[in-house]
Design a protein around this motif. Sequence first.
Motif, PDB file in Angstrom:
ATOM      1  N   PHE A 137       0.971  -1.203   0.065  1.00  0.00           N
ATOM      2  CA  PHE A 137       0.006   0.033   0.038  1.00  0.00           C
ATOM      3  C   PHE A 137       0.886   1.314   0.030  1.00  0.00           C
ATOM      4  O   PHE A 137       1.765   1.362   0.941  1.00  0.00           O
ATOM      5  CB  PHE A 137      -0.752  -0.005   1.244  1.00  0.00           C
ATOM      6  N   LEU A 138       0.825   1.963  -1.219  1.00  0.00           N
ATOM      7  CA  LEU A 138       1.893   3.166  -1.352  1.00  0.00           C
ATOM      8  C   LEU A 138       1.117   4.397  -1.156  1.00  0.00           C
ATOM      9  O   LEU A 138      -0.158   4.696  -1.557  1.00  0.00           O
ATOM     10  CB  LEU A 138       2.055   3.056  -2.763  1.00  0.00           C
ATOM     11  N   LYS A 139       1.119   5.165   0.018  1.00  0.00           N
ATOM     12  CA  LYS A 139       0.814   6.302   0.481  1.00  0.00           C
ATOM     13  C   LYS A 139       1.443   7.679  -0.292  1.00  0.00           C
ATOM     14  O   LYS A 139       2.388   7.994  -0.195  1.00  0.00           O
ATOM     15  CB  LYS A 139       0.778   6.593   1.944  1.00  0.00           C
TER      16      LYS A 139
ATOM     17  N   SER B  16      -3.743  10.044  -0.850  1.00  0.00           N
ATOM     18  CA  SER B  16      -4.391   8.914  -1.318  1.00  0.00           C
ATOM     19  C   SER B  16      -3.393   7.546  -1.386  1.00  0.00           C
ATOM     20  O   SER B  16      -2.228   7.593  -1.118  1.00  0.00           O
ATOM     21  CB  SER B  16      -4.851   9.171  -2.928  1.00  0.00           C
ATOM     22  N   ILE B  17      -4.000   6.367  -1.589  1.00  0.00           N
ATOM     23  CA  ILE B  17      -3.443   5.255  -1.678  1.00  0.00           C
ATOM     24  C   ILE B  17      -3.465   4.299  -2.909  1.00  0.00           C
ATOM     25  O   ILE B  17      -4.523   4.067  -3.365  1.00  0.00           O
ATOM     26  CB  ILE B  17      -3.711   4.319  -0.394  1.00  0.00           C
ATOM     27  N   ASN B  18      -2.356   3.882  -3.335  1.00  0.00           N
ATOM     28  CA  ASN B  18      -2.027   2.888  -4.417  1.00  0.00           C
ATOM     29  C   ASN B  18      -1.545   1.883  -4.177  1.00  0.00           C
ATOM     30  O   ASN B  18      -0.669   1.523  -3.261  1.00  0.00           O
ATOM     31  CB  ASN B  18      -1.186   3.639  -5.663  1.00  0.00           C
ATOM     32  N   VAL B  19      -2.129   0.672  -4.707  1.00  0.00           N
ATOM     33  CA  VAL B  19      -1.777  -0.576  -4.183  1.00  0.00           C
ATOM     34  C   VAL B  19      -1.180  -1.727  -5.306  1.00  0.00           C
ATOM     35  O   VAL B  19      -1.719  -1.521  -6.372  1.00  0.00           O
ATOM     36  CB  VAL B  19      -3.034  -1.573  -3.672  1.00  0.00           C
ATOM     37  N   VAL B  20      -0.005  -2.006  -5.048  1.00  0.00           N
ATOM     38  CA  VAL B  20       0.708  -2.945  -6.107  1.00  0.00           C
ATOM     39  C   VAL B  20       1.016  -4.161  -5.699  1.00  0.00           C
ATOM     40  O   VAL B  20       1.017  -4.366  -4.352  1.00  0.00           O
ATOM     41  CB  VAL B  20       2.095  -2.108  -6.577  1.00  0.00           C
ATOM     42  N   ASP B  21       1.408  -5.442  -6.426  1.00  0.00           N
ATOM     43  CA  ASP B  21       1.808  -6.716  -5.986  1.00  0.00           C
ATOM     44  C   ASP B  21       3.253  -6.438  -5.779  1.00  0.00           C
ATOM     45  O   ASP B  21       4.042  -5.784  -6.176  1.00  0.00           O
ATOM     46  CB  ASP B  21       1.775  -7.425  -7.172  1.00  0.00           C
ATOM     47  N   SER B  22       3.616  -7.149  -4.463  1.00  0.00           N
ATOM     48  CA  SER B  22       4.946  -6.740  -3.784  1.00  0.00           C
ATOM     49  C   SER B  22       5.978  -7.510  -4.632  1.00  0.00           C
ATOM     50  O   SER B  22       6.982  -7.387  -4.488  1.00  0.00           O
ATOM     51  CB  SER B  22       4.950  -7.196  -2.332  1.00  0.00           C
TER      52      SER B  22
ATOM     53  N   LEU C 123      -3.115  -2.976  -8.456  1.00  0.00           N
ATOM     54  CA  LEU C 123      -4.338  -3.801  -7.802  1.00  0.00           C
ATOM     55  C   LEU C 123      -5.380  -3.067  -7.520  1.00  0.00           C
ATOM     56  O   LEU C 123      -5.203  -1.944  -7.010  1.00  0.00           O
ATOM     57  CB  LEU C 123      -3.818  -4.745  -6.651  1.00  0.00           C
ATOM     58  N   ASP C 124      -6.356  -3.590  -7.407  1.00  0.00           N
ATOM     59  CA  ASP C 124      -7.719  -2.945  -6.715  1.00  0.00           C
ATOM     60  C   ASP C 124      -7.482  -3.345  -5.327  1.00  0.00           C
ATOM     61  O   ASP C 124      -7.077  -4.546  -5.075  1.00  0.00           O
ATOM     62  CB  ASP C 124      -9.130  -3.290  -7.479  1.00  0.00           C
ATOM     63  N   TYR C 125      -7.993  -2.444  -4.562  1.00  0.00           N
ATOM     64  CA  TYR C 125      -8.194  -2.766  -2.916  1.00  0.00           C
ATOM     65  C   TYR C 125      -9.448  -2.085  -2.376  1.00  0.00           C
ATOM     66  O   TYR C 125      -9.979  -1.087  -2.873  1.00  0.00           O
ATOM     67  CB  TYR C 125      -7.159  -2.341  -2.481  1.00  0.00           C
ATOM     68  N   SER C 126      -9.728  -2.578  -1.129  1.00  0.00           N
ATOM     69  CA  SER C 126     -10.957  -2.032  -0.434  1.00  0.00           C
ATOM     70  C   SER C 126     -10.100  -1.252   0.611  1.00  0.00           C
ATOM     71  O   SER C 126      -8.748  -1.636   1.065  1.00  0.00           O
ATOM     72  CB  SER C 126     -11.516  -3.008   0.178  1.00  0.00           C
ATOM     73  N   PRO C 127     -10.623  -0.048   0.941  1.00  0.00           N
ATOM     74  CA  PRO C 127      -9.999   0.787   1.888  1.00  0.00           C
ATOM     75  C   PRO C 127      -9.863   0.140   3.230  1.00  0.00           C
ATOM     76  O   PRO C 127     -10.607  -0.663   3.812  1.00  0.00           O
ATOM     77  CB  PRO C 127     -10.789   2.150   1.920  1.00  0.00           C
ATOM     78  N   MET C 128      -8.655   0.278   3.854  1.00  0.00           N
ATOM     79  CA  MET C 128      -8.349  -0.055   5.148  1.00  0.00           C
ATOM     80  C   MET C 128      -7.556   0.677   5.861  1.00  0.00           C
ATOM     81  O   MET C 128      -7.061   1.710   5.415  1.00  0.00           O
ATOM     82  CB  MET C 128      -7.556  -1.515   5.130  1.00  0.00           C
TER      83      MET C 128
END
Length: 736
Positions: free
Chosen positions: A101-103, A108-114, A120-125
Amino acid sequence: MLGVFRSFVSITLLVAMKGLFVEAVFSDEAYHIDWQRSNIGPYQCVLPASVAENNDQLLILSTFGNGTMLSWLNKTNGELLERLPLGYPVSDAMIENNKVFLKLDNGSINVVDSMNGFSLDYSPMEFSSSCNPDLSAVRFEDGKVKIMDGDSDLQIFSIDMPQDFKGIRYLQSNEENAFDIMFSTVTGNYSFTSVTDLTSTQTWTRDESLANVRACTYVSPADPNLAQMFLELTQEGSMNLLEAYQFRVKQTLDRLKNYLLERKFSVGAIVKEFLEDEDEATSKEKDVSFGLLKYLIVATETGKIAALDVRDGRQLWYYETGLRDIIKIEALRSDTEIVVFTKSGPSLVFDVTKIEEKPFLVADTNMAPAESVEKISEEGAFLFKGPDGKRFLLQSPLNPITQDIHLLDHNSEELSAFVYQNEAITETWKIKAGEQEEIVAFSSRGEEHVANLGIVLGNRTVLYKYLYPHLAAYATKSEQNVLTVRIIDTISGELLYTAFHDDEVDFNFPINLVFGEHWCVYTYFSTKPVPEQKIAVIELYESLVANERTSEPSVEVDALENTQKPQVVQKAYLYPEVIKNIGLTKTKLGITTKSIILELENGQVTILPKFILSARRVEESQLSADDKKEFMVMPYVSAIPINDQAILTHNRILLTGPDSLLLSIPTDLESTTLVCDLGHDLFCTRVFPSSQFDKLSPSFEKGKLMATVIGLLLICFFLRPLVDTRKLKLKWLVKD
């Protein structure tokens, strides 16, 4: 006689066997004459690439240009596996279930495969940073990093701290009595240690201190043979022709005698030395003699100055200046000193007489702040431009400037010309860009050797080049997305030629411009009729009529009264890749064919011979029989393909950042130039624009050549008695 025969046979067999096992190499000596230093840069965040127990990779977040880059390292040896520039800045990161999870700065937050960086799509957490290691069980005492037991507060493991220890960037406990730890140092090193059962199992260090080069120069080592050569030439100068000839013959015989004495007149030792590979000392001596050994002096954005062997990238020494705004570094006094300038004012002078040893500081002065510094003479004169636009000249008191010097400066709004006269700088003319224009590229004609005054055509006539030295070109953009390229006289400011491109130029892509002998090459990206990269060339001639020359070789033209105007030919081509930066190859005498160095957006560096970018290329149907006889002539084709054999980086990918530096360094071999691309990564190689016409390649089969020569000697040795016998029989009229 029998002993001599056996010696010849033995040597022949030895040479023949050597010739049978010649090692084949690529003609361009790929990966032997080039090197790359792939950098990550200062680590912002270190994460495990996967939460799995068998994870053997680390994920690094670092700054690259104006954004953030993801890098994957092999945890076992520190090998760089992959890099992925994101194109946007990241302020913090969190890893969970193989997702990062990249802030961003805006929250805002972007999510990528590590493991691969795919979005990737993600649900807010809820976000919780993974970049700050838990140091509650760590103590720093007695020059050691001590890992303490959380319950008993007793030491369970300790590691020696580096002398320039800065902090702990990563600490991850995998299981009981097992953990990974990474130190960072002030000098830009990152040391990783993996501990299993309280025993260190893996340790490695990566040096990231040479990332982001901001300035560079080079120095040449002193050739020990030059002093003796100059002494002999000086002695010959005081002799007449016969005495000089006798002196040179004597010196040559003395060298031959010393050569044989060193090898004790052993034929076997001489042949063995001829056939065996060169040792490191001999190879270095040859590289010095041929000018192939240069030392690259680079200055990074953190203020580190380092000397690198241009042959293999090996670092010889470094000096931490602490200056983070270095804008210029130059070699002076026959490569025995280097001077460093900064924007804020401090400047340093180092003595590099013993270039392979760490230099010592000669002078540390504080000058006025400067926006730019330009070297204007080989004697060490520099033009400074301050933040307020004022200019002043710094010159050596031992070599003061005694003649008038014409200077040209530019910014995004105007061109300004000056003359240094009577120890004062006076403005002579100024050209301002239009109200809706902005200067986006500039290049002036450099002081370089010109081997040919004209181009020999197929019918043996000559088309004379326009070699007026005071030329420059600049490119402007307008609000209507029109690119305008102008060629001007730098002394008078007179406009000589203008080229317009109104094919919807996209100025989000780089605009590059370089000026050669009698031509300038520029690149731009346009969207009409389709989005494509274009590369154009403008060539200047005294006349477009063969054998017609307007200049007089014996007459020196006053630049202020120059009435000779060029005749111009222009052509444009399509290129399949986006061009980020361009440069020119430089050789010692300028005889070798000029080539354009292209740094591409895809991370490759390639060269393009200038004759391919000829403005005189026409359709094949328009070529006459005489035209086809011209050297390297080819019909006009709108698209220029990429030649795989001309890609200098081979299968490497360079990440040089937005401010890369392209450098071409001449050598003492006219065929060879050293090309370096410096920025976030560092890359250097040797380039032969006209092939290696003055040097045998390493794959040359000298063993077979030697075997052939010795075989011919043996044949002559055995045939001579037969010939003498036949002659004797002919004299006595004896029949066979």
